[in-house]
Design a protein around this motif. Sequence first.
Motif, short mmCIF file in Angstrom:
data_model
loop_
_atom_site.label_atom_id
_atom_site.label_comp_id
_atom_site.label_asym_id
_atom_site.label_seq_id
_atom_site.Cartn_x
_atom_site.Cartn_y
_atom_site.Cartn_z
N ARG A 66 -1.02 27.24 -1.42
CA ARG A 66 -1.53 26.12 -0.62
C ARG A 66 -2.30 26.58 0.61
O ARG A 66 -3.21 25.91 1.07
N THR A 67 -1.93 27.73 1.16
CA THR A 67 -2.61 28.23 2.35
C THR A 67 -3.66 29.30 2.03
O THR A 67 -4.28 29.83 2.95
N LEU A 68 -3.85 29.59 0.77
CA LEU A 68 -4.79 30.63 0.35
C LEU A 68 -6.23 30.25 0.72
O LEU A 68 -6.68 29.13 0.43
N ASN A 69 -6.91 31.15 1.38
CA ASN A 69 -8.32 30.96 1.72
C ASN A 69 -9.14 31.24 0.46
O ASN A 69 -9.34 32.40 0.09
N THR A 70 -9.61 30.21 -0.18
CA THR A 70 -10.29 30.37 -1.47
C THR A 70 -11.66 31.01 -1.34
O THR A 70 -12.24 31.40 -2.35
N ASN A 75 -11.54 34.82 -8.82
CA ASN A 75 -10.84 34.61 -10.09
C ASN A 75 -9.37 34.95 -9.93
O ASN A 75 -9.02 35.84 -9.15
N ALA A 76 -8.52 34.28 -10.72
CA ALA A 76 -7.09 34.58 -10.69
C ALA A 76 -6.54 34.63 -12.11
O ALA A 76 -6.98 33.88 -12.99
N ALA A 77 -5.58 35.52 -12.30
CA ALA A 77 -4.84 35.62 -13.56
C ALA A 77 -3.36 35.54 -13.19
O ALA A 77 -2.93 36.13 -12.21
N VAL A 78 -2.58 34.83 -13.98
CA VAL A 78 -1.19 34.56 -13.64
C VAL A 78 -0.26 35.23 -14.64
O VAL A 78 -0.50 35.19 -15.85
N PHE A 79 0.80 35.83 -14.12
CA PHE A 79 1.82 36.44 -14.97
C PHE A 79 3.18 36.09 -14.41
O PHE A 79 3.30 35.65 -13.26
N GLY A 80 4.22 36.27 -15.23
CA GLY A 80 5.54 35.94 -14.73
C GLY A 80 6.67 36.36 -15.62
O GLY A 80 6.47 36.86 -16.74
N THR A 81 7.87 36.17 -15.11
CA THR A 81 9.10 36.47 -15.83
C THR A 81 10.06 35.30 -15.69
O THR A 81 9.97 34.52 -14.75
N LYS A 96 -0.86 28.05 -12.09
CA LYS A 96 -2.24 27.90 -12.57
C LYS A 96 -2.84 26.57 -12.09
O LYS A 96 -3.99 26.53 -11.64
N ALA A 97 -2.06 25.51 -12.17
CA ALA A 97 -2.56 24.20 -11.74
C ALA A 97 -2.88 24.19 -10.25
O ALA A 97 -3.93 23.66 -9.84
N LEU A 98 -2.03 24.78 -9.44
CA LEU A 98 -2.28 24.83 -7.99
C LEU A 98 -3.54 25.63 -7.67
O LEU A 98 -4.33 25.25 -6.80
N LEU A 99 -3.73 26.76 -8.37
CA LEU A 99 -4.93 27.57 -8.15
C LEU A 99 -6.19 26.80 -8.54
O LEU A 99 -7.20 26.84 -7.83
N LYS A 100 -6.12 26.10 -9.66
CA LYS A 100 -7.28 25.31 -10.11
C LYS A 100 -7.60 24.19 -9.11
O LYS A 100 -8.76 23.92 -8.84
N GLU A 101 -6.55 23.56 -8.57
CA GLU A 101 -6.75 22.52 -7.56
C GLU A 101 -7.49 23.06 -6.35
O GLU A 101 -8.23 22.33 -5.69
N GLY A 103 -9.76 25.22 -6.49
CA GLY A 103 -11.12 25.55 -6.89
C GLY A 103 -11.31 27.00 -7.30
O GLY A 103 -12.44 27.47 -7.40
N ILE A 104 -10.23 27.71 -7.57
CA ILE A 104 -10.32 29.10 -8.01
C ILE A 104 -10.41 29.13 -9.53
O ILE A 104 -9.67 28.41 -10.22
N ASN A 105 -11.31 29.93 -10.06
CA ASN A 105 -11.41 30.11 -11.50
C ASN A 105 -10.15 30.83 -11.99
O ASN A 105 -9.85 31.92 -11.54
N VAL A 106 -9.42 30.20 -12.92
CA VAL A 106 -8.18 30.75 -13.42
C VAL A 106 -8.37 31.19 -14.87
O VAL A 106 -8.84 30.40 -15.70
N VAL A 107 -8.03 32.43 -15.16
CA VAL A 107 -8.09 32.95 -16.52
C VAL A 107 -7.09 32.16 -17.35
O VAL A 107 -5.93 32.00 -16.95
N GLU A 108 -7.54 31.64 -18.49
CA GLU A 108 -6.66 30.80 -19.31
C GLU A 108 -5.44 31.55 -19.82
O GLU A 108 -4.34 31.04 -19.81
N GLU A 109 -5.64 32.77 -20.31
CA GLU A 109 -4.53 33.54 -20.84
C GLU A 109 -3.64 34.05 -19.71
O GLU A 109 -4.12 34.56 -18.71
#
Length: 147
Positions: A66-70, A75-81, A96-101, A103-109
């Motif tokens: 939420r505070t990330l300076n876009t 681009n962003a890629a998301v991973f997790g456990t 992924k949804a928050l990053l897209k909101e 306006g950051i391009n999010v890698v689908e995979e």
Amino acid sequence: MKTWVLYYSKSGNTKKIADAIAEELEDVQKSEQIPPAYPPENVALLFLGTAEYAGKPDPKMIEFIRTLNTNRVKNAAVFGTSGAGNAEGKAIGAVKALLKEKGINVVEESFACKGKNFIFFNRNKPDANDLKAAREYARKVYGSIKV
């Protein structure tokens, strides 16, 4: 290409994946637990890792996004456990949804694997195969980004 790896992990599972990703790629800022200082300017690719806690990312991850300076991240890629249930659960989708909101391009995979949960469940996770798969994911995503 300027790349940064950030994660949030209480147990160390997501940190193991973040470290594998960071070690695999060139010109990568060492993996770092959030909340750090803002990313440097002109980050072409941000790998963002989250653990799943009761089906959600940790509130610290949500606040960081939420505070990330876009203007600093293209681009962003998301991973997790996840220690229980589906490793590719709701937390990755929420991040992924928050990053897209924003306006950051999010890698689908995305990349997900099970993590150790308490003492008895998924005891050896993430394992060597998970780390190898994370490195392959990192190379694939890194190669797909056009600067």
